[in-house]
Design an enzyme around this catalytic site. Structure first.
Site, PDB file in Angstrom:
ATOM      1  N   GLY A  96     -24.608   7.059 -50.387  1.00 22.15           N
ATOM      2  CA  GLY A  96     -25.023   6.673 -49.053  1.00 22.15           C
ATOM      3  C   GLY A  96     -23.908   6.124 -48.198  1.00 22.15           C
ATOM      4  N   CYS A  97     -22.668   6.177 -48.673  1.00 14.75           N
ATOM      5  CA  CYS A  97     -21.549   5.636 -47.897  1.00 14.75           C
ATOM      6  C   CYS A  97     -20.462   6.684 -47.831  1.00 14.75           C
ATOM      7  CB  CYS A  97     -21.021   4.357 -48.526  1.00 14.75           C
ATOM      8  SG  CYS A  97     -19.722   3.565 -47.556  1.00 14.75           S
ATOM      9  N   GLY A  98     -20.420   7.432 -46.759  1.00 14.33           N
ATOM     10  CA  GLY A  98     -19.500   8.556 -46.683  1.00 14.33           C
ATOM     11  C   GLY A  98     -18.121   8.210 -46.207  1.00 14.33           C
TER      12      GLY A  98
END
Length: 279
Positions: free
Chosen positions: A115-117
């Site tokens: 969820g953290c690109g």
């Protein structure tokens, strides 16, 4: 391209659980998505470690390399070996000499969490890198988008088992075919899709990206680098993503439901048909 010499973990695992439903306690099993650390290296030098669903990893490696602008084309990767190691999987890529030289100039290490690109970027400039402009003007009908969004769940084989995996899909309006890749991370799902398109020698500019997630800035960046002109998503985009899509010339539609969707940028690519009306 080389294939994995040893089995990867299964993308879905059956886990024992105790369920409390309607006042009753029962033993059950639940299918849950797996996530595995995948280390990406070029010339045996580590570049990134991403948590990803362990399937379609060759697609992921190529797509990540393309969307991060490490390579310009899939052919820049001369070899790709997936090796099971303690703690995860290492994707060892050998790249063309000019790519290796370019990497040496921009070498950085990042660690990507679910969820953290943009985790691990070393500067604000990297997070706000210039986005190429997409110039394709080929129209697509609203009906084609609606049909594709309705059929997408039928192609989400992992999500049907777990109800916890994102999908990125490519719709070719010419034949209405869907190419789908799944992952616990929406960014990874898109990278897998971009890699699959490259391996199949398909032109991203001829189709539409469908996402089962929200749209944030890094997804716009990846889509623009790939040259995808239209994005349709089920959730609300961020304001930053809308501004980026507008600047990149991308048609961004979202909040896709059974009764329609909302268009935020570059409306002209979408044709509504003779029966549509303006409220």
């Amino acid at each position: 391209m080389s294939q994995l010499p040893a089995p990867v973990p299964a993308p879905v695992v059956e886990i024992a659980a105790t369920a409390f439903r309607n006042g009753t306690v029962t033993a059950q099993t639940r299918a849950v998505p797996e996530e595995t650390a995948v280390a990406l290296s070029y010339g045996r030098v580590g570049y990134a470690v991403m948590m990803t669903t362990p399937c379609d990893l060759i697609d992921f490696a190529i797509g990540f390399s393309l969307s991060e602008a490490i390579i310009d084309r899939a052919a820049d990767i001369i070899a790709c070996d997936l090796v099971t190691v303690e703690g995860g999987i290492e994707c060892r890529m050998e790249v063309a000499h000019d790519v290796a030289a370019r990497l040496a100039q921009r070498r950085r290490h990042l660690a990507g969490a679910l969820g953290c690109g943009l985790c691990g970027l070393e500067s604000l400039a990297e997070a706000n890198r210039a986005i190429p402009r997409v110039t394709t003007t080929r129209p697509v009908t609203a009906d084609a988008i609606m049909r594709a969004m309705r059929s997408l769940p039928l192609h989400q084989t992992l999500n049907r088992r777990t109800h916890g995996i994102h999908a990125a899909a490519f719709l070719d309006p010419a034949d209405a075919a869907l190419l789908v890749r799944e992952d616990v991370g929406r960014h990874n799902a898109l990278d897998k899709l971009i890699g699959a398109l490259a391996r199949q020698d398909r032109n991203p500019a001829t189709g539409i990206l469908l996402m089962t997630s929200r749209i944030s800035i890094e997804l716009i960046q990846k889509a623009a680098i790939a040259g995808i002109p239209v994005i349709v998503a089920v959730s609300v985009p961020t304001a930053h993503a809308i501004r980026a899509a507008d600047a990149a010339g991308i048609t961004l539609a979202a909040v896709a439901r059974d009764d329609g969707f909302e268009i935020f940028t570059h409306h002209a690519r979408i044709e509504f048909g003779a029966h549509a009306h303006v409220a």
